[in-house]
Design an enzyme around this catalytic site. Structure first.
Site, PDB file in Angstrom:
ATOM      1  N   CYS A  39       0.800  -1.240   0.000  1.00  0.00           N
ATOM      2  CA  CYS A  39       0.000   0.000   0.000  1.00  0.00           C
ATOM      3  C   CYS A  39       0.826   1.280   0.000  1.00  0.00           C
ATOM      4  O   CYS A  39       0.390   2.308  -0.484  1.00  0.00           O
ATOM      5  CB  CYS A  39      -0.996   0.003   1.163  1.00  0.00           C
ATOM      6  SG  CYS A  39      -0.228  -0.003   2.784  1.00  0.00           S
TER       7      CYS A  39
ATOM      8  N   LYS B 251      -5.067  -8.617  11.934  1.00  0.00           N
ATOM      9  CA  LYS B 251      -5.010  -7.176  11.664  1.00  0.00           C
ATOM     10  C   LYS B 251      -6.405  -6.711  11.289  1.00  0.00           C
ATOM     11  O   LYS B 251      -6.988  -7.187  10.319  1.00  0.00           O
ATOM     12  CB  LYS B 251      -4.029  -6.899  10.532  1.00  0.00           C
ATOM     13  CG  LYS B 251      -3.984  -5.430  10.133  1.00  0.00           C
ATOM     14  CD  LYS B 251      -2.873  -5.155   9.152  1.00  0.00           C
ATOM     15  CE  LYS B 251      -2.910  -3.714   8.685  1.00  0.00           C
ATOM     16  NZ  LYS B 251      -1.835  -3.405   7.740  1.00  0.00           N
TER      17      LYS B 251
ATOM     18  N   GLU C 220      -7.488 -16.824  12.008  1.00  0.00           N
ATOM     19  CA  GLU C 220      -6.430 -16.167  11.224  1.00  0.00           C
ATOM     20  C   GLU C 220      -5.048 -16.501  11.800  1.00  0.00           C
ATOM     21  O   GLU C 220      -4.105 -16.779  11.057  1.00  0.00           O
ATOM     22  CB  GLU C 220      -6.616 -14.638  11.242  1.00  0.00           C
ATOM     23  CG  GLU C 220      -7.616 -14.115  10.226  1.00  0.00           C
ATOM     24  CD  GLU C 220      -7.008 -14.006   8.833  1.00  0.00           C
ATOM     25  OE1 GLU C 220      -5.894 -14.509   8.618  1.00  0.00           O
ATOM     26  OE2 GLU C 220      -7.663 -13.426   7.947  1.00  0.00           O
TER      27      GLU C 220
ATOM     28  N   LYS D 265      -3.230  -6.365  15.956  1.00  0.00           N
ATOM     29  CA  LYS D 265      -3.137  -4.943  15.628  1.00  0.00           C
ATOM     30  C   LYS D 265      -4.510  -4.397  15.334  1.00  0.00           C
ATOM     31  O   LYS D 265      -5.231  -5.023  14.550  1.00  0.00           O
ATOM     32  CB  LYS D 265      -2.231  -4.799  14.400  1.00  0.00           C
ATOM     33  CG  LYS D 265      -2.086  -3.430  13.858  1.00  0.00           C
ATOM     34  CD  LYS D 265      -1.317  -3.444  12.572  1.00  0.00           C
ATOM     35  CE  LYS D 265      -1.339  -2.053  12.009  1.00  0.00           C
ATOM     36  NZ  LYS D 265      -0.876  -1.971  10.661  1.00  0.00           N
TER      37      LYS D 265
ATOM     38  N   TYR E 157       4.991   3.841  18.950  1.00  0.00           N
ATOM     39  CA  TYR E 157       5.628   5.107  18.584  1.00  0.00           C
ATOM     40  C   TYR E 157       6.184   5.806  19.824  1.00  0.00           C
ATOM     41  O   TYR E 157       6.823   6.838  19.708  1.00  0.00           O
ATOM     42  CB  TYR E 157       4.619   5.994  17.840  1.00  0.00           C
ATOM     43  CG  TYR E 157       4.156   5.337  16.558  1.00  0.00           C
ATOM     44  CD1 TYR E 157       4.940   5.402  15.411  1.00  0.00           C
ATOM     45  CD2 TYR E 157       2.974   4.598  16.504  1.00  0.00           C
ATOM     46  CE1 TYR E 157       4.551   4.768  14.232  1.00  0.00           C
ATOM     47  CE2 TYR E 157       2.576   3.955  15.340  1.00  0.00           C
ATOM     48  CZ  TYR E 157       3.375   4.049  14.210  1.00  0.00           C
ATOM     49  OH  TYR E 157       2.993   3.395  13.053  1.00  0.00           O
TER      50      TYR E 157
HETATM   51  C1  PBG Z   1       0.491  -1.356   5.860  1.00  0.00           C
HETATM   52  C2  PBG Z   1       0.433  -0.985   7.292  1.00  0.00           C
HETATM   53  C3  PBG Z   1      -0.460  -0.103   7.927  1.00  0.00           C
HETATM   54  C4  PBG Z   1      -0.038  -0.015   9.259  1.00  0.00           C
HETATM   55  C5  PBG Z   1       1.059  -0.847   9.389  1.00  0.00           C
HETATM   56  N1  PBG Z   1       1.319  -1.445   8.158  1.00  0.00           N
HETATM   57  C6  PBG Z   1      -1.565   0.710   7.393  1.00  0.00           C
HETATM   58  C7  PBG Z   1      -2.812   0.115   6.921  1.00  0.00           C
HETATM   59  O1  PBG Z   1      -3.018  -1.095   6.950  1.00  0.00           O
HETATM   60  O2  PBG Z   1      -3.626   0.906   6.460  1.00  0.00           O
HETATM   61  C8  PBG Z   1      -0.693   0.849  10.305  1.00  0.00           C
HETATM   62  C9  PBG Z   1       0.191   1.226  11.437  1.00  0.00           C
HETATM   63  C10 PBG Z   1      -0.303   2.345  12.282  1.00  0.00           C
HETATM   64  O3  PBG Z   1      -1.439   2.834  12.173  1.00  0.00           O
HETATM   65  O4  PBG Z   1       0.486   2.771  13.122  1.00  0.00           O
HETATM   66  N2  PBG Z   1      -0.553  -2.145   5.421  1.00  0.00           N
END
Ligand code: PBG
Length: 327
Positions: free
Chosen positions: A122, A195, A233, A248, A313
């Site tokens: 992405c 995720k 998953e 996540k 972060y």
């Molecule tokens: C890539 C990815 C994302 C995040 C980590 N890897 C964005 C998404 O899936 O839109 C999000 C990390 C964050 O919000 O700190 N796919």
């Protein structure tokens, strides 16, 4: 009635008592720092949605990784902002892509800290989706080949761990096979296994310039309402060869972290995402909460739920604070 025999407050009397019976401990060893890398030199571009974080060029990134290491943080995870994006996300798997160059530069200069790379399209596609798009659909199996090429190119550059975050079906098995066929059988995979399609990723998409240009990610990321499915998953990713799995976001999904740890008892990472960072940072800047305390409380809660590793972060702030408390 007799007064209860058990008086929990006896052991809460002062910090020494509390320390003695504390169940969960946080250490810098538990933390991973996410970093955003962009082209250029001496660039340190503030990210508007994530005050205190920057898109940084490779030369400064190396210093940032050195700093993380000096704070005792065992790993960083890298996200790339490419020179240019296109339909197939070609810079994601280019030998001289931004991440591949960044990994090589770090490996040349810094030892003793693990480099994790995010494997996903992405950030590199013009449409902002995590896979190949045809007729408005995100194609699963066509995407796997590109993810395999991306993961392999990261590992060839020197990545210590690859972390697929795309949520295509079957990608862990496909990447594992590709790495094995290329004699990288000892490079582990950290699977973004559960995720969720979360609005908490908003600030990240500004940071990585990766907002989908049409639609959303709900046809590949998970429905926030589903817990049992998260376990399915995770099971799939373990069966396909994941060495570590991830949940996540983290704070709104502590029940998932708990269930995954209880069910599989495998090294578990939790990603405390950009939106979690933004909420705490904003409230703290407004003076509405004590930022430092809220950060430490959040991290200990994620660890208590079952995470072995936290991508956050706030990794540097937390590591500094922990160093102080050991003094
Ligand atoms: C890539 C990815 C994302 C995040 C980590 N890897 C964005 C998404 O899936 O839109 C999000 C990390 C964050 O919000 O700190 N796919």
């Amino acid at each position: 009635m007799r007064f209860p025999q058990y008086r929990p407050r006896r052991l809460r009397k002062n910090e020494i008592f509390r320390k003695m019976i504390r169940e969960t401990h946080l250490s810098p060893d538990d933390l991973v720092l996410p970093l955003f890398v962009r082209p250029g030199k001496q660039m340190r571009q503030p990210i508007s949605s994530m005050p205190g974080h920057f898109q940084i060029s490779i030369d400064l990134l190396v210093k940032e990784v050195e700093e993380a290491k000096s704070l005792g943080i065992p790993g960083v995870i890298l996200f790339g902002i490419p020179e240019k994006k296109d339909e197939m996300g070609t810079e994601a798997y280019a030998e001289n892509g931004i991440i591949q160059r960044a990994v090589r530069a770090i490996k040349e200069k810094v030892e003793g800290i693990l480099i994790i790379t995010d494997v996903c399209l992405c950030e590199y596609t013009s449409h902002g989706h995590c896979g190949v798009v045809r007729d408005g659909k995100i194609l699963n199996d066509e995407t796997l080949d590109l993810l395999c090429r991306q993961a392999l190119s990261h590992v060839k550059a020197g990545a210590d761990i690859v972390a697929p975050s795309d949520m295509m079906d079957g990608r862990i098995g496909a990447i594992r096979r590709t790495l094995d066929e290329n004699r990288f059988e000892d490079v582990p995979i950290l699977a973004y296994a559960a995720k969720f399609a979360s609005s908490f990723y908003g600030p990240f998409r500004v940071a990585a310039e990766s907002k989908p240009q049409f639609g959303d990610r709900k046809s590949y990321q998970m429905d926030p309402a589903n817990g049992d499915e998260a376990l399915r998953e995770v099971r799939l990713d373990i069966e396909e060869g994941a060495d570590m799995v991830m949940v996540k976001p983290a704070l709104p999904y502590l029940d998932i972290i708990y269930r995954v740890k209880q069910t599989f008892n495998i090294p578990l990472a939790a990603y405390s995402v950009s939106g979690e960072f933004a909420l705490i940072q904003a409230a703290s800047q407004l003076g509405w909460v004590d930022g430092e305390q809220v950060i430490m409380e959040s991290l200990i809660a994620i660890k208590r739920a079952g995470a072995d590793l936290i991508l956050t972060y706030f990794a540097k702030e937390a590591a500094r604070k922990l160093a102080k408390s050991y003094e």
